[in-house]
Motif scaffolding. Structure first.
Motif, PDB file in Angstrom:
ATOM      1  N   PHE A   1      -5.650  19.707 -14.701  1.00 48.01           N
ATOM      2  CA  PHE A   1      -5.725  20.441 -13.432  1.00 48.01           C
ATOM      3  C   PHE A   1      -4.888  19.742 -12.359  1.00 48.01           C
ATOM      4  N   TYR A   2      -5.068  18.442 -12.229  1.00 42.03           N
ATOM      5  CA  TYR A   2      -4.384  17.660 -11.202  1.00 42.03           C
ATOM      6  C   TYR A   2      -2.870  17.782 -11.349  1.00 42.03           C
ATOM      7  N   LEU A   3      -2.418  17.892 -12.604  1.00 45.50           N
ATOM      8  CA  LEU A   3      -0.992  18.037 -12.875  1.00 45.50           C
ATOM      9  C   LEU A   3      -0.430  19.283 -12.204  1.00 45.50           C
ATOM     10  N   SER A   4      -1.246  20.320 -12.108  1.00 45.78           N
ATOM     11  CA  SER A   4      -0.784  21.564 -11.480  1.00 45.78           C
ATOM     12  C   SER A   4      -0.428  21.362 -10.014  1.00 45.78           C
ATOM     13  N   LEU A   5      -1.003  20.352  -9.387  1.00 48.23           N
ATOM     14  CA  LEU A   5      -0.720  20.089  -7.974  1.00 48.23           C
ATOM     15  C   LEU A   5       0.693  19.548  -7.753  1.00 48.23           C
ATOM     16  N   PHE A   6       1.310  19.082  -8.816  1.00 44.18           N
ATOM     17  CA  PHE A   6       2.661  18.534  -8.694  1.00 44.18           C
ATOM     18  C   PHE A   6       3.737  19.609  -8.636  1.00 44.18           C
ATOM     19  N   SER A   7       3.340  20.882  -8.563  1.00 46.95           N
ATOM     20  CA  SER A   7       4.325  21.940  -8.324  1.00 46.95           C
ATOM     21  C   SER A   7       4.634  22.044  -6.833  1.00 46.95           C
ATOM     22  N   ASN A   8       3.740  21.513  -6.019  1.00 44.41           N
ATOM     23  CA  ASN A   8       3.917  21.527  -4.573  1.00 44.41           C
ATOM     24  C   ASN A   8       5.059  20.582  -4.188  1.00 44.41           C
ATOM     25  N   PRO A   9       6.037  21.038  -3.409  1.00 43.87           N
ATOM     26  CA  PRO A   9       7.135  20.166  -2.993  1.00 43.87           C
ATOM     27  C   PRO A   9       6.662  18.906  -2.246  1.00 43.87           C
ATOM     28  N   ASP A  10       5.528  19.005  -1.540  1.00 40.10           N
ATOM     29  CA  ASP A  10       4.999  17.830  -0.841  1.00 40.10           C
ATOM     30  C   ASP A  10       4.538  16.753  -1.815  1.00 40.10           C
ATOM     31  N   ASN A  11       4.236  17.142  -3.046  1.00 39.71           N
ATOM     32  CA  ASN A  11       3.812  16.191  -4.079  1.00 39.71           C
ATOM     33  C   ASN A  11       4.937  15.891  -5.062  1.00 39.71           C
ATOM     34  N   GLY A  12       6.145  16.229  -4.706  1.00 43.86           N
ATOM     35  CA  GLY A  12       7.293  15.925  -5.542  1.00 43.86           C
ATOM     36  C   GLY A  12       7.922  17.116  -6.213  1.00 43.86           C
TER      37      GLY A  12
ATOM     38  N   ARG B   1       0.895  -1.153   0.000  1.00 45.12           N
ATOM     39  CA  ARG B   1       0.000   0.000   0.000  1.00 45.12           C
ATOM     40  C   ARG B   1       0.931   1.199   0.000  1.00 45.12           C
ATOM     41  N   GLN B   2       0.901   1.951  -1.078  1.00 44.51           N
ATOM     42  CA  GLN B   2       1.915   2.990  -1.196  1.00 44.51           C
ATOM     43  C   GLN B   2       1.397   4.204  -1.941  1.00 44.51           C
ATOM     44  N   ILE B   3       2.019   5.316  -1.653  1.00 46.33           N
ATOM     45  CA  ILE B   3       1.829   6.514  -2.442  1.00 46.33           C
ATOM     46  C   ILE B   3       3.167   6.755  -3.121  1.00 46.33           C
ATOM     47  N   ASN B   4       3.126   6.961  -4.417  1.00 45.75           N
ATOM     48  CA  ASN B   4       4.346   7.164  -5.178  1.00 45.75           C
ATOM     49  C   ASN B   4       4.118   8.365  -6.089  1.00 45.75           C
ATOM     50  N   HIS B   5       4.570   9.530  -5.647  1.00 48.88           N
ATOM     51  CA  HIS B   5       4.319  10.769  -6.381  1.00 48.88           C
ATOM     52  C   HIS B   5       4.928  10.751  -7.786  1.00 48.88           C
ATOM     53  N   GLU B   6       6.094  10.159  -7.928  1.00 50.87           N
ATOM     54  CA  GLU B   6       6.738  10.152  -9.240  1.00 50.87           C
ATOM     55  C   GLU B   6       5.924   9.333 -10.246  1.00 50.87           C
ATOM     56  N   THR B   7       5.453   8.162  -9.837  1.00 54.40           N
ATOM     57  CA  THR B   7       4.625   7.340 -10.718  1.00 54.40           C
ATOM     58  C   THR B   7       3.309   8.043 -10.999  1.00 54.40           C
ATOM     59  N   ALA B   8       2.726   8.648  -9.974  1.00 54.13           N
ATOM     60  CA  ALA B   8       1.479   9.387 -10.152  1.00 54.13           C
ATOM     61  C   ALA B   8       1.672  10.515 -11.159  1.00 54.13           C
ATOM     62  N   PHE B   9       2.767  11.239 -11.033  1.00 56.69           N
ATOM     63  CA  PHE B   9       3.066  12.345 -11.947  1.00 56.69           C
ATOM     64  C   PHE B   9       3.157  11.847 -13.387  1.00 56.69           C
ATOM     65  N   LYS B  10       3.846  10.733 -13.596  1.00 52.06           N
ATOM     66  CA  LYS B  10       4.016  10.210 -14.959  1.00 52.06           C
ATOM     67  C   LYS B  10       2.672   9.822 -15.569  1.00 52.06           C
ATOM     68  N   PHE B  11       1.827   9.150 -14.794  1.00 50.17           N
ATOM     69  CA  PHE B  11       0.512   8.780 -15.317  1.00 50.17           C
ATOM     70  C   PHE B  11      -0.355  10.015 -15.545  1.00 50.17           C
ATOM     71  N   CYS B  12      -0.242  10.989 -14.658  1.00 45.62           N
ATOM     72  CA  CYS B  12      -1.020  12.214 -14.797  1.00 45.62           C
ATOM     73  C   CYS B  12      -0.584  12.985 -16.045  1.00 45.62           C
ATOM     74  N   MET B  13       0.708  13.075 -16.277  1.00 46.00           N
ATOM     75  CA  MET B  13       1.224  13.755 -17.463  1.00 46.00           C
ATOM     76  C   MET B  13       0.712  13.068 -18.726  1.00 46.00           C
ATOM     77  N   LYS B  14       0.734  11.744 -18.728  1.00 42.43           N
ATOM     78  CA  LYS B  14       0.248  10.991 -19.895  1.00 42.43           C
ATOM     79  C   LYS B  14      -1.235  11.280 -20.128  1.00 42.43           C
ATOM     80  N   ALA B  15      -2.033  11.277 -19.061  1.00 44.62           N
ATOM     81  CA  ALA B  15      -3.467  11.553 -19.190  1.00 44.62           C
ATOM     82  C   ALA B  15      -3.693  12.970 -19.705  1.00 44.62           C
ATOM     83  N   ALA B  16      -2.925  13.937 -19.194  1.00 40.66           N
ATOM     84  CA  ALA B  16      -3.058  15.327 -19.637  1.00 40.66           C
ATOM     85  C   ALA B  16      -2.675  15.453 -21.111  1.00 40.66           C
ATOM     86  N   GLU B  17      -1.600  14.796 -21.498  1.00 40.82           N
ATOM     87  CA  GLU B  17      -1.177  14.825 -22.902  1.00 40.82           C
ATOM     88  C   GLU B  17      -2.226  14.195 -23.816  1.00 40.82           C
TER      89      GLU B  17
END
Length: 193
Positions: free
Chosen positions: A96-107, A72-88
């Motif tokens: 929108f969700y991709l914008s949240l990855f500017s936060n240092p807590d989200n990577g 059971r894990q949270i993996n911001h880097e993997t989440a970011f990659k999938f989010c970028m692909k979905a946005a593309e």
């Protein structure tokens, strides 16, 4: 001696049932079966919704209950990659969700400048959270935007229209937009006194 053997067999059966039960994954509506593996297969086919769901699965406490590779894990880097692909692939809420990855807590994977651009792109593509965020930024002059109540009202109205058309985004979205319009109305009234 026979009792010890029977107790050992029963204990092994109970252990196996408990282990099996703990590995059952909650199915995702519309995907059926094993959620992560089904979503991965759809993502490989270029399905934007599957990519977005995987981004949320790897980045969100709500989805943390899903198991992937036994963890059971949270993996911001993997989440970011999938989010970028979905946005593309054109998924507005992923933009929108991709914008949240500017936060240092989200990577901190993207800059604030890029985050602002993704929010604008999300809003252009009808993302309700993107529209509300732009409304709030223009209402309050946040993140380098010049305070512009007319632009804020336009974005809030667009959010309400999108909510009425799409029927999703949650009641919070309609409420957030309506509350923004009310705040602006009060501020405009006070400024004329």
């Amino acid at each position: 001696m026979l009792y010890i053997v029977l107790i050992s067999i029963i204990a092994l059966i109970i252990y196996a049932v408990v282990k099996w039960w703990n590995n059952i994954e909650e199915p995702v509506e519309g995907w059926g079966g094993d959620p992560i593996h089904n979503l991965m297969a759809k993502a490989k086919e270029g399905n934007a919704e599957a990519c977005f769901e995987l981004a949320r699965a790897f980045d969100d406490e709500e989805y943390k209950k899903w198991k992937y590779n036994g963890h059971r894990q949270i993996n911001h880097e993997t989440a970011f990659k999938f989010c970028m692909k979905a946005a593309e692939l054109g998924h507005a809420d992923a933009m929108f969700y991709l914008s949240l990855f500017s936060n240092p807590d989200n990577g901190g994977f993207i800059s604030i400048k890029d985050a602002l651009a993704w929010v604008e792109k999300a809003a252009e593509n009808g993302s309700i959270p993107g529209l509300i965020t732009l409304g709030q930024e223009y209402e309050q002059g946040l993140r380098g935007r010049i305070k512009d109540l007319n632009k804020a009202k336009d974005y809030y109205h667009k959010a309400i229209e999108a909510y009425q058309k799409q029927g999703d985004g949650g009641d919070w979205s309609a409420n957030a937009a309506e509350e923004g319009l009310q705040r602006i109305s009060v501020e405009e009234t006070l400024s004329t006194m």
